[in-house]
Design an enzyme around this catalytic site. Sequence first.
Site, PDB file in Angstrom:
ATOM      1  N   HIS A 162       0.792  -1.221   0.142  1.00  0.00           N
ATOM      2  CA  HIS A 162      -0.002   0.091  -0.198  1.00  0.00           C
ATOM      3  C   HIS A 162       1.003   1.290   0.099  1.00  0.00           C
ATOM      4  O   HIS A 162       0.204   2.359   0.365  1.00  0.00           O
ATOM      5  CB  HIS A 162      -0.974  -0.132   1.142  1.00  0.00           C
ATOM      6  N   SER A 283      15.999  20.415 -16.384  1.00  0.00           N
ATOM      7  CA  SER A 283      14.714  21.250 -16.566  1.00  0.00           C
ATOM      8  C   SER A 283      15.256  22.589 -17.290  1.00  0.00           C
ATOM      9  O   SER A 283      16.272  23.015 -17.106  1.00  0.00           O
ATOM     10  CB  SER A 283      14.032  21.596 -15.112  1.00  0.00           C
ATOM     11  N   LYS A 289      17.377  20.579 -11.225  1.00  0.00           N
ATOM     12  CA  LYS A 289      16.422  19.319 -11.301  1.00  0.00           C
ATOM     13  C   LYS A 289      17.281  18.197 -12.153  1.00  0.00           C
ATOM     14  O   LYS A 289      18.145  18.577 -12.977  1.00  0.00           O
ATOM     15  CB  LYS A 289      15.394  19.445 -12.195  1.00  0.00           C
ATOM     16  N   GLU A 296       9.739   7.913 -16.909  1.00  0.00           N
ATOM     17  CA  GLU A 296       8.287   8.407 -17.190  1.00  0.00           C
ATOM     18  C   GLU A 296       7.909   8.069 -18.650  1.00  0.00           C
ATOM     19  O   GLU A 296       6.692   7.781 -18.727  1.00  0.00           O
ATOM     20  CB  GLU A 296       8.379   9.879 -17.097  1.00  0.00           C
TER      21      GLU A 296
END
Length: 477
Positions: A162, A283, A289, A296
């Site tokens: 979970h 970024s 970043k 992704e």
Amino acid sequence: MNTTAATERLWGGRFKSGPSLALENLSRSDPSFFRLAPYDLAGSRAHANELERAGILNAAELEQLLNTMDQIEKEFLAGKLPPILADEDVHTFLERELTQRLKAVGGKLRAGRSRNDQAANDLRLYLRDKARKLAVSVNELQDALIAQAEAHVETVTAGFTHLQPAQPIVFAHQLLAHAQSIYRDVDRLVDWDRRTARSPLGAAALAGSAICLRADLSAAELGYDGPCENSIDAVASRDHVAEFTFILSMLSVNLSRLSEEVILWTSRQFRWVELDDGYATGSSIMPQKKNSDIAELTRGKAGRLIGNLSGLLATLKSLPLAYNRDLAEDKIAAFDSIDTLELVLPAMAGMIRTMRVNVDEMRRQAPLGFTLATEVADWLALRGVPFSEAHEITGALVRACEQQGIELGDVSVATLAQVDARLEASVLDHVTLDAAVAARSGHGGTAPIRVKEQIARLRGAIDKQAAWAADYKGPSC
């Protein structure tokens, strides 16, 4: 495409006029379909041998055809022989080339076959070839996962349910969980190939051929186990394409789950893993970043492959026997899924192979959230306390620790006695990370000794898959 030449269509004999421009535009194959040219030529060679056995071709004509097909394939693969706009499909393209080069001898090749069994055969050959190539790429990812697992058999971290810290595990065990699911995807390809290794050649349009009567010989020539049992089924069924597309979509789902975990592991909140600069992006506005774009993109493309499967199943639903032009959609779904994975798999393998694991941070986080609570309950159960009671006692101990702001490993003997007299001081020897993972020593458990055995078994199983991929007798392009 080159538009300077014209071609004879394969089907226009009973028509007074040619097709409208609108029909031509709709009927013309997608450019991606011409990738099947080498497989169509392989089928045409087998068919030419059938025609020689049937007396349609003599030995000299057969040799002419085979030599010319070899030359056409060489030119096509070198990029020197593009199809022209007038070529309706790969079959028209190659027959045009043969008839232009060999005149009447080239025209003989059409006897005893149909575009229906040609199309079915081309795609079967292509998918069987690609199944092996994809298996090789998947195994490269598997090798990267196993290499990382071998380096982290003793690296203790938290396992989750979970998305909450649950129990300590070794990081290798988590990596191997992904490797096991991906292994089954290749195993599905092996099993799929067993059902798909049947040649549709000789089925012709649907009723079988009156000329090509030795489908068993052409099947063997192309690396099949034998011919299809039913000529209608041979040209009308695409369950093997749907199954193949399902396997690739299932693989993409498993890759997506791995990707999601990489995204979590590399987050500032987890800090478990750092990606190599070559497999991360930045970024355009935030200089600090470091983004896990490979993960992704892989996660996003899973939806695309699921869509390919759903679209193909919707196309196949309620199609009457035998062949229908709707079946051209099978290639759109299969090709896109294959092309997508051919981009994804090398990137994923490189990302996993080069990622750096923060061992110390993993161990620091491993006991947080009372992940060692099950050790207390198990310790009580092994001493005769009914597990329902052991569960309650352990829950009370967790509450006591929460009130004191400590983890289970920091609990005092006095607190143990206050919670329950059966919680003796010796329980503390079991409430450690190393003791917890070592205790899970059953088959498939996270104990390092079991994980090492799992790695050895998995490597052996993957080697068998690699041998299957290498031992292919059909055409490979």
